[in-house]
Scaffold this motif. Structure first.
Motif, short mmCIF file in Angstrom:
data_model
loop_
_atom_site.label_atom_id
_atom_site.label_comp_id
_atom_site.label_asym_id
_atom_site.label_seq_id
_atom_site.Cartn_x
_atom_site.Cartn_y
_atom_site.Cartn_z
N LYS A 1 -3.82 9.59 6.88
CA LYS A 1 -3.00 11.75 6.40
C LYS A 1 -4.19 11.77 8.59
O LYS A 1 -5.29 11.70 8.57
N GLY A 2 -3.36 13.43 8.65
CA GLY A 2 -3.55 13.52 9.93
C GLY A 2 -2.52 13.08 10.56
O GLY A 2 -2.45 13.75 12.30
N ARG A 3 -1.91 11.99 10.65
CA ARG A 3 -1.46 10.99 11.37
C ARG A 3 -0.21 11.21 10.91
O ARG A 3 1.49 10.93 12.15
N PHE A 4 0.46 10.69 9.43
CA PHE A 4 1.79 11.04 9.11
C PHE A 4 2.25 12.16 8.24
O PHE A 4 1.19 12.83 7.80
N THR A 5 3.18 12.39 8.29
CA THR A 5 4.44 13.45 8.62
C THR A 5 5.41 13.00 7.08
O THR A 5 6.32 12.54 8.25
N ILE A 6 5.09 13.35 6.17
CA ILE A 6 6.78 12.84 4.94
C ILE A 6 7.20 14.61 5.08
O ILE A 6 6.68 15.14 4.70
N ASP A 7 8.73 14.07 4.82
CA ASP A 7 9.87 14.99 4.52
C ASP A 7 10.52 15.01 3.98
O ASP A 7 10.96 13.23 3.90
N ARG A 8 11.47 15.83 3.44
CA ARG A 8 12.75 15.58 2.81
C ARG A 8 13.47 16.82 3.41
O ARG A 8 12.79 17.73 3.43
N ASP A 9 14.83 16.20 3.82
CA ASP A 9 16.10 16.77 3.93
C ASP A 9 17.12 16.83 2.45
O ASP A 9 17.76 16.21 2.45
N GLU B 1 0.67 -1.28 -0.45
CA GLU B 1 0.05 0.06 -0.03
C GLU B 1 1.01 1.44 0.15
O GLU B 1 1.68 1.71 0.57
N LEU B 2 0.49 2.49 -0.94
CA LEU B 2 1.41 3.50 -1.32
C LEU B 2 0.63 4.57 0.42
O LEU B 2 -0.25 4.01 0.58
N VAL B 3 1.83 4.81 1.31
CA VAL B 3 1.50 4.95 2.24
C VAL B 3 1.24 7.15 2.24
O VAL B 3 0.69 7.33 2.52
N ALA B 4 2.40 7.83 1.87
CA ALA B 4 3.15 8.87 1.23
C ALA B 4 3.87 9.15 0.58
O ALA B 4 4.87 8.02 0.16
N SER B 5 3.53 10.01 -0.72
CA SER B 5 4.66 10.46 -1.37
C SER B 5 4.69 12.05 -1.26
O SER B 5 4.23 12.89 -1.24
N THR B 6 6.36 12.28 -2.24
CA THR B 6 6.60 13.66 -2.08
C THR B 6 7.26 14.32 -3.50
O THR B 6 8.11 13.28 -3.55
#
Length: 113
Positions: A62-70, A45-50
């Motif tokens: 949504k609302g519980r997980f946050t995706i970020d890139r450094d 399952e795709l969870v998150a992408s950016t």
């Protein structure tokens, strides 16, 4: 490109974890990076992408997980809060650098009391 996922573990329901995905080299900000997960007996399952600053989440997180890139550290993160038992899965990071897709080795997240 090699991707190294880490940060999984055992956590109680309601707890938090932060997953990391370190890339062996710089990945362009317009290239898609994200996280899939696969629970036992279920499809991946795709969870998150950016990409390009746009972030997309599965409805279930949504609302519980946050995706970020450094980009300076060539690292992507998935901050997971309010974890539920149904979040238990192996989490895989990926990077899509057209025409290839690269995968990390997976990190196990277990949410259990």
């Amino acid at each position: 490109v090699q991707l190294q996922a880490s940060g999984g573990g055992l956590v109680h329901p309601g707890g938090s974890l932060r997953l990391s995905c370190a890339a062996s080299r710089r990945i362009g900000s317009l290239d898609v990076m994200g996280w899939y997960r696969q629970a036992p007996g279920k499809q991946r399952e795709l969870v998150a992408s950016t990409n390009g600053g746009i972030k997309t989440y599965a409805h279930s997180v949504k609302g519980r997980f946050t995706i970020d890139r450094d980009n300076a550290k060539n690292t992507m993160y998935l901050q997971m809060n309010s974890l539920k038992p149904e979040d238990t899965a192996v989490y895989y990071c990926y990077a899509r650098i057209v025409p290839e897709t690269y995968w990390g080795q997976g990190t196990l997240v277990t949410v259990s009391s």
